[in-house]
Scaffold this motif. Structure first.
Motif, PDB file in Angstrom:
ATOM      1  N   ILE A  34     -60.326 -20.054 -12.723  1.00 29.23           N
ATOM      2  CA  ILE A  34     -59.503 -20.606 -13.951  1.00 29.23           C
ATOM      3  C   ILE A  34     -58.597 -19.233 -14.225  1.00 29.23           C
ATOM      4  N   THR A  35     -58.983 -18.230 -14.345  1.00 28.43           N
ATOM      5  CA  THR A  35     -58.316 -16.990 -14.899  1.00 28.43           C
ATOM      6  C   THR A  35     -57.142 -16.603 -13.671  1.00 28.43           C
ATOM      7  N   PHE A  36     -57.296 -16.893 -12.488  1.00 23.88           N
ATOM      8  CA  PHE A  36     -56.404 -16.858 -11.404  1.00 23.88           C
ATOM      9  C   PHE A  36     -55.338 -17.552 -11.592  1.00 23.88           C
ATOM     10  N   GLU A  37     -55.627 -19.042 -11.909  1.00 25.84           N
ATOM     11  CA  GLU A  37     -54.514 -19.961 -12.234  1.00 25.84           C
ATOM     12  C   GLU A  37     -53.857 -19.713 -13.354  1.00 25.84           C
ATOM     13  N   SER A  38     -54.538 -19.224 -14.521  1.00 27.68           N
ATOM     14  CA  SER A  38     -53.843 -19.168 -15.916  1.00 27.68           C
ATOM     15  C   SER A  38     -53.016 -18.173 -15.884  1.00 27.68           C
ATOM     16  N   TRP A  39     -53.146 -17.069 -15.540  1.00 22.55           N
ATOM     17  CA  TRP A  39     -52.244 -15.944 -15.713  1.00 22.55           C
ATOM     18  C   TRP A  39     -50.820 -16.082 -15.257  1.00 22.55           C
ATOM     19  N   PRO A  40     -50.650 -16.690 -14.087  1.00 22.00           N
ATOM     20  CA  PRO A  40     -49.085 -16.825 -14.009  1.00 22.00           C
ATOM     21  C   PRO A  40     -48.249 -17.778 -14.906  1.00 22.00           C
ATOM     22  N   ILE A  41     -49.092 -18.486 -15.664  1.00 21.11           N
ATOM     23  CA  ILE A  41     -48.509 -19.357 -16.935  1.00 21.11           C
ATOM     24  C   ILE A  41     -48.210 -18.209 -17.960  1.00 21.11           C
ATOM     25  N   VAL A  42     -49.181 -17.277 -18.114  1.00 20.03           N
ATOM     26  CA  VAL A  42     -49.140 -16.416 -19.202  1.00 20.03           C
ATOM     27  C   VAL A  42     -47.632 -15.686 -18.744  1.00 20.03           C
ATOM     28  N   ARG A  43     -47.703 -15.104 -17.744  1.00 20.63           N
ATOM     29  CA  ARG A  43     -46.679 -13.876 -17.424  1.00 20.63           C
ATOM     30  C   ARG A  43     -45.331 -14.837 -17.436  1.00 20.63           C
ATOM     31  N   ASN A  44     -45.332 -16.190 -17.101  1.00 25.90           N
ATOM     32  CA  ASN A  44     -44.068 -16.752 -17.044  1.00 25.90           C
ATOM     33  C   ASN A  44     -43.518 -17.116 -18.471  1.00 25.90           C
ATOM     34  N   SER A  45     -44.427 -17.404 -19.411  1.00 30.05           N
ATOM     35  CA  SER A  45     -44.323 -17.614 -20.711  1.00 30.05           C
ATOM     36  C   SER A  45     -43.640 -16.564 -21.562  1.00 30.05           C
ATOM     37  N   ILE A  46     -44.335 -15.259 -21.171  1.00 30.72           N
ATOM     38  CA  ILE A  46     -43.736 -14.078 -21.778  1.00 30.72           C
ATOM     39  C   ILE A  46     -42.327 -13.560 -21.071  1.00 30.72           C
ATOM     40  N   THR A  47     -41.933 -13.898 -20.115  1.00 33.91           N
ATOM     41  CA  THR A  47     -40.895 -13.963 -19.393  1.00 33.91           C
ATOM     42  C   THR A  47     -39.899 -14.584 -20.117  1.00 33.91           C
ATOM     43  N   ILE A  48     -39.943 -15.700 -20.397  1.00 39.12           N
ATOM     44  CA  ILE A  48     -39.161 -16.621 -21.246  1.00 39.12           C
ATOM     45  C   ILE A  48     -39.034 -16.125 -22.585  1.00 39.12           C
ATOM     46  N   LEU A  49     -40.144 -15.822 -23.231  1.00 40.15           N
ATOM     47  CA  LEU A  49     -40.057 -15.828 -24.785  1.00 40.15           C
ATOM     48  C   LEU A  49     -39.244 -14.194 -24.841  1.00 40.15           C
ATOM     49  N   MET A  50     -39.412 -13.296 -23.575  1.00 42.75           N
ATOM     50  CA  MET A  50     -38.565 -12.282 -23.704  1.00 42.75           C
ATOM     51  C   MET A  50     -36.983 -12.131 -23.267  1.00 42.75           C
ATOM     52  N   GLN A  51     -36.679 -13.602 -23.145  1.00 45.87           N
ATOM     53  CA  GLN A  51     -35.256 -13.693 -22.601  1.00 45.87           C
ATOM     54  C   GLN A  51     -35.248 -13.372 -21.223  1.00 45.87           C
ATOM     55  N   GLY A  52     -36.462 -13.406 -20.385  1.00 42.98           N
ATOM     56  CA  GLY A  52     -35.930 -12.645 -19.036  1.00 42.98           C
ATOM     57  C   GLY A  52     -34.932 -13.859 -18.191  1.00 42.98           C
ATOM     58  N   ALA A  53     -34.630 -13.190 -17.181  1.00 39.53           N
ATOM     59  CA  ALA A  53     -33.965 -13.868 -16.105  1.00 39.53           C
ATOM     60  C   ALA A  53     -34.742 -14.391 -15.045  1.00 39.53           C
ATOM     61  N   PRO A  54     -34.536 -15.705 -14.530  1.00 40.97           N
ATOM     62  CA  PRO A  54     -35.012 -16.033 -13.200  1.00 40.97           C
ATOM     63  C   PRO A  54     -34.479 -15.041 -12.020  1.00 40.97           C
ATOM     64  N   GLN A  55     -35.336 -15.218 -11.126  1.00 40.98           N
ATOM     65  CA  GLN A  55     -34.861 -14.406  -9.919  1.00 40.98           C
ATOM     66  C   GLN A  55     -33.417 -14.988  -9.185  1.00 40.98           C
ATOM     67  N   MET A  56     -32.386 -14.124  -9.348  1.00 36.95           N
ATOM     68  CA  MET A  56     -30.942 -14.602  -8.770  1.00 36.95           C
ATOM     69  C   MET A  56     -30.265 -13.345  -8.059  1.00 36.95           C
ATOM     70  N   ASP A  57     -29.465 -13.945  -7.375  1.00 37.83           N
ATOM     71  CA  ASP A  57     -28.629 -12.937  -6.808  1.00 37.83           C
ATOM     72  C   ASP A  57     -27.276 -12.478  -7.415  1.00 37.83           C
ATOM     73  N   TYR A  58     -27.272 -11.359  -8.155  1.00 37.13           N
ATOM     74  CA  TYR A  58     -26.131 -11.296  -9.060  1.00 37.13           C
ATOM     75  C   TYR A  58     -24.947 -10.972  -8.310  1.00 37.13           C
ATOM     76  N   ASP A  59     -25.317 -10.272  -7.319  1.00 33.03           N
ATOM     77  CA  ASP A  59     -23.965  -9.919  -6.430  1.00 33.03           C
ATOM     78  C   ASP A  59     -23.292 -11.170  -5.721  1.00 33.03           C
ATOM     79  N   ALA A  60     -24.073 -12.143  -5.584  1.00 35.78           N
ATOM     80  CA  ALA A  60     -23.732 -13.449  -4.878  1.00 35.78           C
ATOM     81  C   ALA A  60     -22.929 -14.314  -5.916  1.00 35.78           C
ATOM     82  N   ILE A  61     -23.591 -14.071  -7.017  1.00 36.83           N
ATOM     83  CA  ILE A  61     -23.005 -14.953  -8.458  1.00 36.83           C
ATOM     84  C   ILE A  61     -21.564 -14.362  -8.473  1.00 36.83           C
TER      85      ILE A  61
END
Length: 310
Positions: A187-214
């Motif tokens: 349960i802990t192993f499956e739950s942690w990615p949700i916590v990590r992704n939620s924090i990333t979104i709430l911190m206005q984090g960016a998804p994995q993208m190639d900025y040079d390509a953009i």
């Protein structure tokens, strides 16, 4: 849309009732059988019942339209609910591991037959709940967290059934806390990615993208001479926002608008960006970096102060 909301409401209500019922059955069964894994599963289901209610409330809040208080809407209510539910799972898992460790050092007598009957009932109810929530879990982090609760309950019930069989056949009571620990770790192993992704979104984090390509793709558009001050962030798990300053050759506004539309189509189709904000410039910022850093920001302030004195 109204039908969709009503159907979602019915699903949440059905799942809530199933979880509340099985919580009561497993708690009583665990107490009378002496099974920690049943009691832990009951606690888990009780936590799930609360999490489902929280998820439903967050889902309803997220359906509100944008307004003056929240110009991007209320979608992040579901992100907050997802993070809260995942954290609840992790805390509950730690508690279960501690209790299971105590049982390993002080084994107790367990009624394997009663444990089996209650576990089978729990498995049926948890499986039905997981099936109800499966479809909405694919593209919604909030519903995915709820679905994960239910899926972990189903797995826990399978583990309890296995433990009941081992106790009935071989009288191996130690299997009960061992199964509890294994399920808690999963349960802990499956739950942690949700916590990590939620924090990333709430911190206005960016998804994995190639900025040079953009930047290269934007620079290939006729009329654009440079791109700088790029910002990319996520409003929720499905919506990516983009803003940038673009240097363009001197032209009429009516000539610039088709270029804007071309940029929006490119970013939407190739990078999944749903909202684009652009600031057009002629020569200003042409030599600046693609992503503004603190040192450069201070240089800009100094430059602006110098221009104001002139």
């Amino acid at each position: 849309m109204a039908d969709s909301k009503e159907m979602t409401g019915k699903k949440f209500f059905s799942v809530t009732m199933l979880n509340a019922g099985i919580t009561l059955v497993e708690a009583i069964g665990g107490i009378f059988s002496g099974s920690l894994s049943l009691v832990s599963d009951a606690f888990h289901n009780l936590g799930d019942t609360f999490s489902i209610v929280i998820s439903y409330i967050a889902h309803r809040i997220s359906q509100r339209d944008e307004d003056e208080r929240n110009t991007f809407g209320y979608g992040r209510a579901q992100i907050l609910a997802a993070m809260l539910n995942a954290l609840l799972l992790i805390v509950l898992s730690v508690f279960l591991v501690v209790e299971a460790a105590k049982r390993l050092s002080h084994p107790e007598t367990i009624n394997g037959e009663l444990m089996m009957v209650v576990a089978v009932i729990g498995l049926a109810a948890n499986l039905a709940s997981a099936i109800l929530m499966h479809r909405g879990a694919k593209h919604n982090m909030n519903m995915k967290a709820t679905y994960l609760h239910l899926l972990s309950d189903t797995l826990s019930s399978v583990g309890v059934i296995f433990g009941a069989l081992m106790i009935q056949w071989y009288n191996v009571t130690m299997i009960d806390p061992i199964i509890t620990i294994i399920v808690a770790i999963y349960i802990t192993f499956e739950s942690w990615p949700i916590v990590r992704n939620s924090i990333t979104i709430l911190m206005q984090g960016a998804p994995q993208m190639d900025y040079d390509a953009i930047k290269a793709d934007l620079m290939s558009i006729d009329g654009i001479t440079n791109v700088h001050h790029i910002h990319i962030w996520m409003i929720d798990e499905n919506r990516i926002m983009f803003s940038a300053h673009i240097n363009m050759r001197d032209m009429l506004l009516s000539e610039a608008e088709p270029i804007y539309r071309q940029i929006e189509r490119l970013l939407a189709t190739k990078y999944g960006i749903c909202h684009v904000t652009l600031q057009a410039e002629d020569v200003r910022g042409r030599d600046e970096d693609m992503i503004l850093n603190e040192d450069l920001e201070q240089q800009l302030k100094t430059r602006q102060q110098g221009n104001s004195k002139e």
